[in-house]
Design an enzyme around this catalytic site. Structure first.
Site, mmCIF file in Angstrom:
data_model
loop_
_atom_site.group_PDB
_atom_site.id
_atom_site.type_symbol
_atom_site.label_atom_id
_atom_site.label_comp_id
_atom_site.label_asym_id
_atom_site.label_seq_id
_atom_site.Cartn_x
_atom_site.Cartn_y
_atom_site.Cartn_z
ATOM 1 C CG ASP A 24 -1.810 12.517 -1.967
ATOM 2 O OD1 ASP A 24 -1.824 10.612 -2.702
ATOM 3 O OD2 ASP A 24 -2.321 13.135 -3.193
ATOM 4 C CD1 TRP A 51 -2.197 1.962 1.322
ATOM 5 C CD2 TRP A 51 -3.355 0.486 0.320
ATOM 6 N NE1 TRP A 51 -3.447 2.302 1.108
ATOM 7 C CE2 TRP A 51 -4.162 1.550 0.080
ATOM 8 C CE3 TRP A 51 -3.398 -0.917 -0.380
ATOM 9 C CZ2 TRP A 51 -5.518 1.078 -0.482
ATOM 10 C CZ3 TRP A 51 -4.829 -0.947 -1.503
ATOM 11 C CH2 TRP A 51 -5.558 0.024 -1.539
ATOM 12 C CD GLU A 78 -13.097 7.032 -5.111
ATOM 13 O OE1 GLU A 78 -12.899 5.975 -3.954
ATOM 14 O OE2 GLU A 78 -12.772 6.266 -6.080
ATOM 15 C CD GLU A 100 -5.200 5.201 -0.045
ATOM 16 O OE1 GLU A 100 -5.760 4.686 -0.436
ATOM 17 O OE2 GLU A 100 -5.105 5.143 0.856
ATOM 18 C CD GLU A 101 -3.090 8.259 -7.177
ATOM 19 O OE1 GLU A 101 -4.166 7.930 -7.803
ATOM 20 O OE2 GLU A 101 -3.261 9.257 -7.574
#
Ligand SMILES: *[C@@H]1O[C@H](CO)[C@@H](O)[C@H](O)[C@H]1NC(C)=O
Ligand SMILES: *[C@@H]1O[C@H](CO)[C@@H](O)[C@H](O)[C@H]1NC(C)=O
Ligand SMILES: *[C@@H]1O[C@H](CO)[C@@H](O)[C@H](O)[C@H]1NC(C)=O
Length: 591
Positions: A228, A172, A440, A231-232
């Protein structure tokens, strides 16, 4: 007194094609929808009251759905959160494409901040035991050892956990250092209410130990890179820096209030350092805030709009140092961000250049097809509602050269107000499917819902934007009148660097070399191209000694390069927390 400025205010707030306005002119009410008419009345000092009927009915139908949507996603009794422990917020019940049946510290904290605001302002007094459940679930998660470390070695930066409160051990984007800060902000809001309501012992004995862990983590690690909120990208993140700054300021006030003064001086120093660093994200020539310092993108990103609403302080005016929603920098940034989506989504085509449009995370986004998101579109509206709250309180709008372009969208007159907060909410109303459920994303081409269903954060965004629309404000966090230090100091991670030797036993063929790369600058941020070569002087032990930041949790891997072909070690990443001082030797075997 300020007719032009008042017109801007009117144009933003009151007038849109869906608006009906009433002005009491001595002959009863007039009902009109055009800006010229409104300007005439405003200039003669009359109040013009307008309502946007479609938004009003959207608010009344969507509010209970959003609230129920949030509650359904909280364990253990939420109807869609089966398997979640008590107080655990699931991100979404979706288990495939994408699988969001996890609990994220960030999402959970933002959701509970909204619920705690409802509780502490008396809007919903039934939430107390749920809030206590959340606090206790988070206290448990803090202690769960995970791939980012233990509670004392970086584990608080772990972004997500399984909903049964065990560690998620898959690969992750970790660590994500906004989580502890957002959790602290949510719990401090509750703590302040308890203090004001005669329950100081609960604050000191139960909440403070949890808060101190998170605040110490922020104070000690803010100056390390982070993934961030999307999540990238692993670099520095404006959102993360800003929410860390806010958390420390609130933490200082709470610590003083309950006599925990030993932490104050360090938190003060680090808060000043954070405020200084925060200024560096501003891109003066582009007129926007660069969301991430890494990542090879434009940096135009909803990250920055979310920052503005989540660090809104109604007592800080239009302060640009903390990028308040009505500050010139935040408004300029808002225009640049929104404009980045005008031409890329089919559903935005044919919409006037100053009208609200659907927006997504960032224009380069390709995740799930790269679509508009509910929570980012709502954030645009919420920033404007927050701005209006302050403008109305101040009675004037300050247009600077920085915010001029933002205001000029409306000054040409006729289509005034179509960029208004109200129209932005209207956009979401238009794209909300009839059941009222919010996923989303929604499709860039036809507006249909996409990706994770029932995203808790989408529902929480509805609650916060509606509160802002009603002019509700929550407690100040101390943003007013802060001074930026004249020089920025780096802070966290203890003092300075330590020497770390990496030894790895690896058999190689002639011409093949072993390199290392990892999660921080000193390890070249996972770049295979820039990975650092190890020495084979003690083959088959390959070795390198590096200066790394002290007291820092890092991840790394060794890689092989042979004839231009890169081979990575197998997952998971290797992890290590550097000592506070001195040196360290890490002995590994290639795997
Ligand atoms: C203080 O708050 C906690 C958490 O809700 C509660 O369990 C406790 O009974 C309260 N104590 C008092 C004295 O109100
Ligand atoms: C650490 O702080 C210094 C001073 O503000 C800044 O220049 C640097 O970019 C920061 N690094 C990270 C990773 O936060
Ligand atoms: C307007 O903004 C400018 C630039 O930030 C500032 O110098 C000035 O004091 C502000 N005026 C008011 C009335 O807030």
């Amino acid at each position: 007194m300020f007719p032009r400025l008042v017109l801007y205010l009117a144009s933003l707030h009151y007038l849109s094609p869906q608006t009906t306005c009433n002005a009491q002119d001595g002959f009863g009410y007039e009902h009109r929808t055009d800006a010229v008419w409104a300007q005439t009345y405003i200039n003669t000092g009359l109040d013009v009251v307008c309502s946007i009927s479609s938004v009003d009915s959207y608010v009344s139908t969507e509010s209970p759905i959003a609230k129920a949507g949030v509650l359904a996603n909280i364990g253990s009794s939420g109807s869609k959160s089966s398997g979640a422990k008590s107080g655990i917020v699931i991100a979404s019940p979706s288990t495939t494409n994408p699988d969001y049946l996890y609990t994220w510290t960030r999402d959970s904290s933002l959701v509970f901040k909204a619920l705690i605001d409802q509780y502490t302002t008396g809007a919903d007094t039934s939430l107390r035991s749920l809030i206590d459940d959340f606090v206790s679930a988070e206290a448990t998660l803090q202690q769960v050892s995970n791939p980012s470390g233990t509670v004392s070695s970086g584990g608080l930066g772990e972004p997500k956990f399984n909903i049964d409160e065990t560690a998620f051990t898959g690969a992750w984007g970790r660590p994500q250092r906004d989580g502890p800060a957002l959790r602290a902000t949510a719990i401090i809001t509750y703590a302040n209410w308890l203090l004001a309501n005669g329950n100081a012992s609960w604050v000191s004995n139960t909440l403070w130990p949890i808060l101190e862990l998170d605040l110490d983590y922020v104070a000690g690690n803010w100056n390390q890179s982070t993934f961030d909120l999307w999540e990238e990208v692993d670099s520095s993140s404006f959102f993360t820096t800003a929410v860390q700054h806010r958390a420390l300021r609130e933490g200082i006030d709470l610590a003083n209030a309950i006599g925990q003064t030993s932490v104050v001086s360090n938190y003060d120093t680090q808060a000043d350092n954070l405020l200084c660093f925060l200024q560096s994200y501003w891109n003066p020539s582009g007129g926007y805030v660069t969301a991430n310092t890494g990542g090879g993108r434009s940096g135009k990103d909803a990250n920055t709009v979310l920052t503005s609403i989540h660090t809104f302080d109604p007592e800080a005016g239009c302060d640009a140092v903390t990028f308040q929603p009505c500050s010139d920098k935040a408004l300029s940034n808002l225009k640049v961000y929104v404009d980045a989506f005008r031409s890329i989504y089919t559903i935005n085509s044919g919409i006037a250049s100053n009208a609200a449009v659907a927006t997504g995370r960032y224009p380069e986004d390709s995740y799930q097809g790269g679509n508009p998101w509910y929570l980012t579109t709502l954030a645009v509206a919420e920033q404007l509602y927050d701005a209006l709250i302050v403008w109305e309180a101040q009675g004037a709008i300050n247009v600077t050269s920085t915010s001029l372009a933002f205001f000029q969208q409306f000054s040409s007159g006729v289509a005034v107000g179509t960029y208004a907060s109200t129209t932005s909410t209207y956009k979401v109303a238009e794209y909300t499917p009839s059941g009222g459920g919010l996923a989303e994303q929604y499709s860039r081409s036809d507006g249909s819902p996409l990706s994770a269903v029932d995203l808790t954060w989408s529902y929480a965004s509805v609650l916060t934007v509606f509160a802002a629309r009603e002019g509700k404000t929550f407690a100040s966090w101390g943003a007013a009148g802060l001074q930026v230090p004249s020089t920025c100091s780096s802070g966290g991670g203890g003092s300075g660097t330590v020497s770390v030797t990496f030894n790895v036993q690896a058999t190689t063929v002639y011409g093949e070399n072993i390199y290392i790369t990892g999660s921080i600058d000193a390890l070249e941020n996972w770049s295979p191209d820039n990975a650092l070569i190890l020495s084979a002087a003690t083959y088959p032990i390959w070795s390198i000694t590096l200066n790394l930041p002290a007291s820092t949790s890092i991840q790394y891997k060794y890689i092989r390069k042979y004839n231009g072909v890169v081979t990575w070690e197998s997952d998971p990443n290797m992890a290590l927390t550097t000592p506070a001082s001195g040196s360290w030797i890490e002995n590994d075997v290639w795997r």
